[in-house]
Write an enzyme that holds these catalytic residues in place. Sequence first.
Site, mmCIF file in Angstrom:
data_model
loop_
_atom_site.group_PDB
_atom_site.id
_atom_site.type_symbol
_atom_site.label_atom_id
_atom_site.label_comp_id
_atom_site.label_asym_id
_atom_site.label_seq_id
_atom_site.Cartn_x
_atom_site.Cartn_y
_atom_site.Cartn_z
ATOM 1 N N CYS A 11 -7.683 1.961 1.361
ATOM 2 C CA CYS A 11 -8.751 1.159 0.751
ATOM 3 C C CYS A 11 -8.247 0.534 -0.545
ATOM 4 O O CYS A 11 -7.821 1.227 -1.463
ATOM 5 C CB CYS A 11 -9.971 2.048 0.478
ATOM 6 S SG CYS A 11 -11.225 1.235 -0.519
ATOM 7 N N ASP A 25 -10.565 -6.625 -0.463
ATOM 8 C CA ASP A 25 -9.989 -5.527 0.288
ATOM 9 C C ASP A 25 -9.449 -6.134 1.564
ATOM 10 O O ASP A 25 -9.897 -7.184 2.016
ATOM 11 C CB ASP A 25 -11.060 -4.487 0.621
ATOM 12 C CG ASP A 25 -10.458 -3.172 1.078
ATOM 13 O OD1 ASP A 25 -10.376 -2.246 0.271
ATOM 14 O OD2 ASP A 25 -10.039 -3.105 2.268
ATOM 15 N N HIS A 45 -14.968 -0.492 3.132
ATOM 16 C CA HIS A 45 -14.838 0.826 3.736
ATOM 17 C C HIS A 45 -16.034 1.720 3.464
ATOM 18 O O HIS A 45 -16.093 2.862 3.929
ATOM 19 C CB HIS A 45 -13.592 1.540 3.207
ATOM 20 C CG HIS A 45 -12.318 0.897 3.632
ATOM 21 N ND1 HIS A 45 -11.720 -0.102 2.902
ATOM 22 C CD2 HIS A 45 -11.537 1.074 4.730
ATOM 23 C CE1 HIS A 45 -10.608 -0.499 3.509
ATOM 24 N NE2 HIS A 45 -10.483 0.209 4.641
ATOM 25 N N SER A 94 0.807 -1.225 0.000
ATOM 26 C CA SER A 94 0.000 0.000 0.000
ATOM 27 C C SER A 94 0.835 1.267 0.000
ATOM 28 O O SER A 94 0.291 2.347 -0.215
ATOM 29 C CB SER A 94 -0.919 0.009 1.217
ATOM 30 O OG SER A 94 -1.708 -1.161 1.205
#
Lengths: 382, 631
Positions: free
Chosen positions: B384, B365, B371, B326
């Site tokens: 996310c 996810d 989310h 991420s």
Amino acid sequence: MSLLGPSNDGAVGGRVHLGGRRRTLAEALHIDVPLLLLLLALSTISLMVLYSASGQNVDMIWRQALRLGVGFSILLALAQVNIASLKRWTPWLFGIGVGLLLAVLFAGETGKGAQRWLDLGLFRFQPSEMLKLAVPMMVAWHLSDHALPPRPRRLAMACLIIIVPTLLIAKQPDLGTALLVASAGVFILLFAGISWRLVFASSALLAAGAPVLWYFMHDYQRQRVLTFLNPEQDPLGAGYHIIQSKIAIGSGGLYGKGWLNGTQSQLNFLPERSTDFIFAAYSEEFGFFGILLLLVVYLLVIVRGLLIAVQAQDTYSRLLAGGLVMTFFIYIFVNIGMVTGLLPVVGLPLPLVSYGGTSMVTLMAGFGILMSIHMHRKLLPR
Amino acid sequence: MSSPSALKDHFRETRLFNNRAVIALAVVIAMLLVLLTRLADLQILKHDTYSVLSDNNRVHIRAVPPTRGLIFDRHGVLLAENLPSYSLELVVERIDDLDATIAALRKLVNISDEDIRRFKKRLKRERRHKAVSLRSRLSDEEVARFAVNRHRFPGVDTVARLYRHYPQGSLGVHALGYVGRINEQELQRVDVANYEGTDFIGKTGLEKFYEDLLHGEVGVERVETNAQGRTLRILERSPPTPGLNLYLSLDVELQRIAETALGDNNGAVVAIDPTDGSVLALASTPTFDPNLFVGGIDSKSYNALRDSRDQPLFNRALRGRYPPGSTIKPFIGLAGLEYGLIDPSVSTYCQGWYMLDGDDRKYRDWKKTGHGPMNLSGAITQSCDVYFYDLALTLGIDRLSQFMEPFGFNDLTGIDISGELAGLIPSRAWKRRARHEPWYPGETLITGIGQGFFLTTPLQLATATATLAENGLQLRPRILAATEDPDSGERVWLPAVRNTTVPINDQANWDYIIRAMTQVVHGRRGTARRIARGAHYKIAGKTGTAQVFGIKQDEKYVAKDIAKKLRDHALFVGFAPVDNPRIAVAVVVENGGSGGAVAAPIARKVMDHYLAEVKLTETKAHTDTVAEGMP
């Protein structure tokens, strides 16, 4: 020639003894002053070079000085002996010498791969040294009471006197001494006036016999000859001595590197630098001019010795004196020839300069005999 | 006088004898002249030749190795020095019986079989008549014991040498590297003449990179030796030029904090000053003691290091290629904004998974429940995945990889430490070339969350983060700040070098992303919100979790079946302070699990220390009339 000395001008006109003149101390002690001074000069050179070549080893200097002291004492002692007595003792001396050689052959001690020493309890003794004097004395004794030049039968006997001890010494094996003993005897023959034809003939015979000699040589002796012929073949082994010695001498140049400054000797490149190769150490530090000085001193010793021989009053004395002087010269020539690579390495010391005892004692004894010959002359008006 | 022969003629005999005596004298003089001729030949004609031979005998040319440069950190703390030590050296050509000599030496000096083995190996490649080291770093007692017995060992001697020592031990070893004995391949690379007499060469890290600066120029001396080869005095000497001392931008205290913070974890921390590219800390754990390698490491210790599962010799900061996870999201988001593909105010609904048309595979996810509606800022703050699956698909792999390129993930950063590896930005062209396969749309999705083929090194992540902090200006990371001439003390400071400048479409887009990254730390729902507590400055950051082990669609995730080795890597990138960036940090903790919980706190510790230090020096510089320090 100043060498003749103040009291020794009798060679030409004969000597007149002035009855009222008091004897000098030198005369009383039977000392030939010029010869003594020359020997002292050589001793001084020896100690100086030795100090440098030994790496400033004071112990060695003391030991050498002690030997010189012993040498000079023997010289003095022999100078007191009347030459006539010495002549009487000659056959006995020779007999004992040969006997001892035989003893060494059967009961001798081995040192450095050769049987040369005889252990007499208190000290070890090298009988071959004694023969360096006994052989010329015996030959001179043998020839002295007869007409010269010697007759063939007498000459043959003289040759036998030379050959027997020479072979015994060569068998030890000690080629250097054998050579010296033989030549000491041969010099007596030469001074006795043997014909030149005979001399050349026997020289030619010897040259022809050289290959036979080769056959009887030990391996290390053959190696020395081979090394002499081509030192570069084994620069780190047997040829090392000669190569390093030549470098030491050559690098000395005209003036030398200076006392204590010889790199070849100070840095251990020169082997045997205080004994057999001391001449190279000397040449390196004192150069060509230093050598000239040393050779002049040697030459003066020889000249003085020959004068003594010429002035000697009986055949025995003059033959012996001539032989001893020439033997001394053989030392010089063979040693310098060997160190400069002219001759094979034969392990002869530089007389009176090399470190070492036995040969010095013999040499000093020889000079003692010379002084005896000179100082015990009967000085009568002719 | 009794005379058996009456024929004796005294007068004639005397004349005969005198005659012979004169001849004898003539012969003596002639032979002395022969000797003199010979001596004149040697001493006068061939004097020059023999002088040269005599000098060759005693004078030897010997190389004098230069002293290797010292290494200091930014505050002048010594990191690498040279200590004197004695080594036992043998000239085998002067030794008659080598085995017997070694056996006798073993009674005086501790010599292992390993020493002997290496000695024999070295012996094979050394020139003849050259001293070869049998044992190095003798103890004082061993030196003394040998000195007493030296006369027994011709050809053996103790020689004083300098050996490299790293007083900080393992600290910063992956940045510094170490030196070791020169081997054959290295000898072929260097100027052999300049390395005559040099034992050591930089093997890794900085020591290798700056070998030329550190080594210096060899000197020569003419020495007098005796026949045994012992040096007696130096006749002439042209001194070596010592190597340059190096001053690093590295901060040893910061380094210590980074390594301590990583603790028992395997991982890496890279901290860079974004304003000039200076490397402030470069940690890779586990570490090892470089001093082991200097004298030649014994094979047992080496094997232990080499075969360790934790791979302490592996430089993770420079060579560890990890999926960025991420942490790549701010860059993907920036790409979306700069290409004008997204309106940051528009939200995408996150239901916990994403599906491609015509494919029944679910792209999950990390938050199973989803989310809910997410705009770009929220998607970065909360990380996310669904938002970025969608964005990646919109971007397409071509634009995505093209945008990533100038940040340098495909290239070496050019850091001045040896051994760096480049990461990998996946692209169609790359996949066709490397895998001989076409690109699949699903691969675009996972590339959008920094998984799949995407690989970056911690150093690249830190550099890219610094680029983000500097609005697209990427400076080459470098650890060397200044060189110092040890003789004159003159220092030369190195200028910053620009790697690239990322083109900017709209500065507002960059500001938006940085605001979103600030929310990651300081926002109420930020994934790294726990590190905001107590911070006196604002941090912009992004957490990441990189999958090591792909879980197949139908497989169940059973935690206890998965060895620690296969757990996710925890990542964090960030810079601070946000309004005036002074430090950019990338943290990777292998198998650490959560980026926010494990990696981010490490970055916080590093930032805390450094920014406190910056504040201190800047206050000081403010009060001092003379400004000092780095430009």
